[in-house]
Design a protein around this motif. Sequence first.
Motif, mmCIF file in Angstrom:
data_model
loop_
_atom_site.group_PDB
_atom_site.id
_atom_site.type_symbol
_atom_site.label_atom_id
_atom_site.label_comp_id
_atom_site.label_asym_id
_atom_site.label_seq_id
_atom_site.Cartn_x
_atom_site.Cartn_y
_atom_site.Cartn_z
ATOM 1 N N ASN A 449 16.379 78.204 26.927
ATOM 2 C CA ASN A 449 17.314 78.649 25.716
ATOM 3 C C ASN A 449 18.453 79.471 26.530
ATOM 4 O OD1 ASN A 449 15.885 77.669 23.795
ATOM 5 N ND2 ASN A 449 15.044 79.602 23.114
ATOM 6 N N THR A 452 20.394 76.416 28.464
ATOM 7 C CA THR A 452 21.409 75.708 27.386
ATOM 8 C C THR A 452 22.559 76.441 26.856
ATOM 9 O OG1 THR A 452 19.087 74.666 26.659
ATOM 10 C CG2 THR A 452 21.041 74.276 25.072
ATOM 11 N N ARG A 509 21.957 82.731 20.598
ATOM 12 C CA ARG A 509 20.824 83.700 21.018
ATOM 13 C C ARG A 509 20.650 84.715 19.735
ATOM 14 N NH1 ARG A 509 17.929 82.588 25.036
ATOM 15 N NH2 ARG A 509 17.593 84.709 25.952
ATOM 16 N N MET A 513 18.769 79.724 19.484
ATOM 17 C CA MET A 513 18.122 80.140 20.692
ATOM 18 C C MET A 513 17.744 81.502 21.086
ATOM 19 S SD MET A 513 20.608 77.670 22.816
ATOM 20 C CE MET A 513 21.035 75.738 22.294
ATOM 21 N N SER A 695 19.581 67.609 22.262
ATOM 22 C CA SER A 695 20.217 68.997 22.719
ATOM 23 C C SER A 695 21.738 68.802 23.351
ATOM 24 C CB SER A 695 19.418 69.645 23.572
ATOM 25 O OG SER A 695 20.099 70.704 24.318
#
Length: 765
Positions: A449, A452, A509, A513, A695
């Motif tokens: 995560n 990415t 985040r 993610m 993705s």
Amino acid sequence: MMKFALAGNPNCGKTTLFNSLTGSTAHVGNWPGVTVDKKEGVYKKCAEPISIVDLPGIYSLSPYTPEEVISRNYILDEKPDCIINIVDATNLERNLYLTTQIMEIDVPIIIALNMMDAVEKNGDRIEPSELEKKIGLPVVAISALKENGLDELMSRAYEVSKQKRIGSTVLAGTELMHLIGDCKIALEGQKVDNALFHAIKLVELDEIEVKMHPESAKMVEEFKQTFKDDTFGCDFEAIVADSRYKYISTNYSAVVVKNKKSEGQKLSRSDRADKVLTHRVWGIPIFLLILFAIFHLTFSENFLFIGYGLPEGWVSLEGTAAEGLFGEGGINSPGVFLQSLLGLATDSITDAIRTAMENGAVAEWATGFVCDGILGGLFSVLSFLPQILLLFLFFSILEDSGYMARVAFILDRIFRKFGLSGRAFMPMIMGFGCSVPAIINTRTLADQNERTATLRVIPFFSCGAKLPILTAVAGGILSLANINNADIITYSMYLLGVVVAICAVLLMRNTTMKGDVPPFIMELPAYHAPQFKNLMLHLWDKLEHFIKKAFTIILVSTIVIWFFSHFSWSWHYLPDEQMNESILANLGQLIQPLFTPLGFGSQLGSFGWVFAVAAITGLIAKENVIATFGTLASCVVSGFIADEALEGVDAIEALIGATGIGIPALIAFIAFNLLTIPCFAAVATAKAESPSKSSFRWTLLFWVATSYIVGTMIYLIGEWWWTLFIILALWDAAITLIVLNNKGKIHLDGAFATLKSKLGKRKTE
């Protein structure tokens, strides 16, 4: 051709040694099947040419990172003729850990004891011959930075490569050696090369090794049932690591003789500098100040702000061939001076070719095609080359000196709050040079995560290809605002990219993610003056890449743009003043409304479609934006400025006058091009690095949405300041929902999952 591989820890001077040995023969590619840089070059001073391969910097040969796997596989599978193990003499014990692992492979090895000049400067002493006697491998003292001892190193390496070597281990006599011996015998019976190395990795229950030899791994599991260590239990990997360090400390540390006078009395220069540059409070402001100084040296037309209060035009050299070279309202910074100097040269070339073609009675369309189409587009991009190289030089100095490693360290405290470790800053800062290697470098991040999220925001760190857009449009803004400090605008746009990146990561985040932040452990290298040769090699690589792109992608683009802007759908040639009837104009007018919320859409004048077209051509290569302006600007103003090719800032100023675009829209135009989908090369790299096709599709949408939303906000706030309060209210509502969802008071995740499921069912039906 013989092959020598360079292996060593990060920051041990390996890249400096590689550049010193290979020079201009070095080239960079990718390891087969893996998008991690592969550097190769040729050393020509031995009895025969030798291919030098620079392996990624690693701490061990365990499969924890892609770099470690690459180095391990190369040594085992490619079987180089010699391994040159670079050891940082200032951190001998830690560096020798990797050495003890390489020793276990059946390959000739020589130790390059690097940074011996730093050891001597500290008043310490290491005797290479004594270390050579204790470790049983050839040892040569060198200084890769000062290029001392390199000839002796390569001469001895060449001799060593001619001799066969059988692997040995420092683990002999340890409590696991009997098991290692049994595994070695079993692997030899299976005719496995480098059986000792594989046996030790098998005892460690190394992931790769267990998959390769599952039957032999059962032997290790059975031994575990009869074994119990008081400290590590049955963690054989920890036992092996501890045994290595104990052996290194007992047998090799004695070769280092410390200077007793300096030991413990005062801090080193690096430590004293770090007390200031990595200060908890002042570290980041100092970094921002250094960045501004770099931008001021590169872009300012009012160097050191000494132009204020002085007579207008005091250095302009008005009426001479060098008018504007040194400045107008103030003194030009080094970057602007070099840009102006190159501009004088390109203008002279264009004028000479135009005059020759006109005197030769060449057709008007052919003259326009060569001078305004090809040269106008190419020279618009090339005019910014001095500033790109100067900016890249400054960033290379910061990186090679060891300062960028400190920036990652001080930013870790901030990044950790946003769901990233300081390690993520390293690929991000690489984005200032080029997004492609920066995206590749995200492979060093442990969490998927985090990887990415970092990949998606790297293009927001403006690369060298976007610099002409920032500089040229900033120059146009200055002409409207009647100021002469482009550095402030350019610096602000770079900071905008950084701020948007941090906000985007914070959003990702905390929503799609989520995940724990991995620990960030990093060794800070000692400060040192960058090597001039290395800096020049960096600049040459950048120049070579830029020139290749200019005379391939950009050249083709300028030709296509000129062609479609001078022909109608019926394929009749159109003179400049009829460009609004061209194929390109019709296509531009079709997509122009899409950019209305950003300020450079339907609200502009008759030639407003030029900005929409430039934004689209920039998706191929960002330099195409300015190449498009350079190709079309002369056509737009053909009725006002005769026989003159417009480049860079002049082209932007001409388009501003023709379209009536304002400052908010120009800033939105910069922001859109800064944040939107990067060039095709970066997109292809992002696709290769994305964990899945889904993705990657979300990444493309993320880039488009971010650039569109930020550009729209900038334009709205710039035109109608009161919209700021509406935008803040909307963001406040969004943030509140996210916080409530993370606290479990509402359940947005479940709602999104349900919606996604329903959409999936409809698609199936």
